[in-house]
Scaffold this active site. Structure first.
Site, PDB file in Angstrom:
ATOM      1  N   SER A 127       0.149  -7.363   2.595  1.00 22.91           N
ATOM      2  CA  SER A 127      -1.001  -6.660   3.014  1.00 22.91           C
ATOM      3  C   SER A 127      -0.998  -5.108   3.218  1.00 22.91           C
ATOM      4  CB  SER A 127      -1.560  -7.550   4.341  1.00 22.91           C
ATOM      5  OG  SER A 127      -2.884  -7.104   4.890  1.00 22.91           O
ATOM      6  N   TYR A 168     -10.897  -1.928   0.348  1.00 22.15           N
ATOM      7  CA  TYR A 168      -9.500  -2.347   0.166  1.00 22.15           C
ATOM      8  C   TYR A 168      -9.075  -3.001   1.625  1.00 22.15           C
ATOM      9  CZ  TYR A 168      -4.298  -1.382   0.505  1.00 22.15           C
ATOM     10  OH  TYR A 168      -3.156  -1.391   0.664  1.00 22.15           O
ATOM     11  N   LYS A 220      -7.358  -6.705   1.767  1.00 28.23           N
ATOM     12  CA  LYS A 220      -6.028  -6.937   2.356  1.00 28.23           C
ATOM     13  C   LYS A 220      -6.121  -7.725   3.781  1.00 28.23           C
ATOM     14  CE  LYS A 220      -3.163  -4.701  -0.163  1.00 28.23           C
ATOM     15  NZ  LYS A 220      -2.212  -5.333  -1.127  1.00 28.23           N
TER      16      LYS A 220
END
Ligand SMILES: NC(=O)c1ccc[n+]([C@@H]2O[C@H](COP(=O)([O-])OP(=O)(O)OC[C@H]3O[C@@H](n4cnc5c(N)ncnc54)[C@H](OP(=O)(O)O)[C@@H]3O)[C@@H](O)[C@H]2O)c1
Ligand SMILES: *[C@@H]1O[C@H](CO)[C@@H](O)[C@H](O)[C@H]1NC(C)=O
Ligand SMILES: *[C@@H]1O[C@H](CO)[C@@H](O)[C@H](O)[C@H]1NC(C)=O
Length: 334
Positions: free
Chosen positions: A177, A191, A195
């Site tokens: 992650s 993003y 993650k």
């Protein structure tokens, strides 16, 4: 609470953490990689490549998966170099595949890799990328590919590996992650979402595979000096650069060594640096309890770290406000 009570509270916490640390050193059963098969996605570059060197040094055989064949060949040669420096080292093979494309491609890679090097003992999902942009500027294509590579690219390949690990009744799974997966930050709307999704996936999977002697670890790297980071850094909004600079830049070898050490003892989170420790401790929520030190940190330092986070958020907010004012002022001049 008076100051002296608070200091006492801190003092007691420090003592407990110290005791638990010592207890941890003696109780930890670290799994051994000698002769085992480790599959690393994104193993041709950056953190993934550093993980490959690290596990090769510990005696494992390695499968590297990425798209670009030239980079894979170069990485294979490099890792073979590392293996030749130890006695009784393993082998290195690679497969070129776009893991974001579809599930069948990912399943095939695992089957082919296992056909030559045996069942995968450890899977390290490192394939991924980041682009920071203002929310409204992110193209639909970029949003989709960030989700496809970072999330689905880990999901499908892990499915096939889990099928095999359940039969072996052993295994180590790692998802990469990010600190930006623990907390949403300016520029990271797509993003952070991709993650962050990996963390919920890892928590659920942890509960499913525990009876099969399989552990799940989430790596939350800070900014790390890799080709991928260099690329990301080219197009960041100034706010994102200033905010992420706070935690400094780490070396991929250090992030990788910590990742492998923590995963082999089954720690749920692995990270590097003080900010990483604070964030993983603070953001654990109702995540799994995997080791005494992390658990006691979460219990005793959670409140303190939440207070510290307010100072960080305040300074991040000031960065955003200052840049906003600058932009408004330059617009007026035009
Ligand atoms: N570096 C940092 O600051 C940082 C911070 C937090 C989190 N992370 C995460 O850590 C991981 C590794 O980052 P890094 O900086 O080491 O990146 P990197 O140097 O760009 O390496 C990325 C690797 O993933 C492979 N890859 C990318 N897309 C792929 C796809 N669709 N299918 C298969 N392989 C693919 C790349 O090879 P090909 O391009 O040839 O496919 C390469 O081997 C990423 O998930 C990243 O999000 C990095
Ligand atoms: C769990 O896996 C480890 C290796 O990862 C192995 O040494 C151990 O015997 C396994 N335990 C059980 C109960 O299968
Ligand atoms: C990232 O880019 C900024 C300019 O946008 C530069 O000042 C900084 O040094 C770069 N950082 C790294 C680690 O390359």
């Amino acid at each position: 609470m008076s100051l002296c009570c608070y200091l006492e509270y801190i003092g007691v916490t420090v003592v407990i953490v110290a005791i638990v640390t010592i207890a941890n050193i003696f109780s930890t059963k670290k799994r051994d990689l000698k002769g085992k098969h480790v599959l690393i996605t994104g193993g041709s570059s950056g953190i993934g490549l550093s993980v490959a060197h690290d596990v090769a040094r510990r005696g494992a055989s390695v499968t590297l998966v990425a798209r670009n064949v030239a980079n894979l060949q170069k990485a294979q040669e490099e890792v073979e170099g590392t293996i030749s420096s130890i006695s009784g080292g393993g082998k290195v093979q690679f497969f070129s595949a776009d893991l974001s494309s579809n599930a069948e491609v990912a399943y095939r890679v695992v089957k082919d890799a296992e056909a030559s090097l045996g069942p995968v003992f450890m899977l390290v999902n490192c394939a991924g990328f980041a682009r920071a942009q203002k929310f409204e500027d992110l193209s639909p294509q970029l949003v989709k590919s960030m989700m496809d590579v970072n999330f689905l690219g880990s999901f499908f390949i892990t499915q096939e590996v889990v099928r095999s690990m359940k039969q072996q009744e052993e295994g180590v799974i790692v998802f990469t992650s990010s600190q930006g997966g623990l907390v949403g930050l300016y520029g990271f709307t797509a993003y952070s979402a991709a993650k962050g999704a990996l963390i919920r996936l890892a928590e659920s999977l942890h509960m499913e595979v525990k009876p099969y002697n399989i552990t799940v670890t989430v790596c939350c790297p800070p900014d790390t000096d890799t080709p991928g980071f260099e690329e990301e850094n080219k197009t960041k909004p100034i706010e994102t650069t200033l905010i992420s600079e706070a935690a400094g830049l780490f070396k991929p070898e250090d992030v990788a060594r910590k990742l492998v050490d923590d995963a082999l003892v089954g720690k749920f989170f692995t990270t590097s640096g003080l900010e990483g420790y604070m964030l993983t401790t603070l953001c654990t929520g109702m995540g799994p309890v995997t080791d005494a030190l992390s658990f006691f940190s979460q219990v005793f330092l959670g409140g303190l770290f939440r207070s510290v986070s307010a100072f960080y958020l305040w300074s991040f907010g000031r960065i955003v406000e200052t840049e906003h004012q600058k932009r408004m002022a330059s617009k007026k001049v035009e």
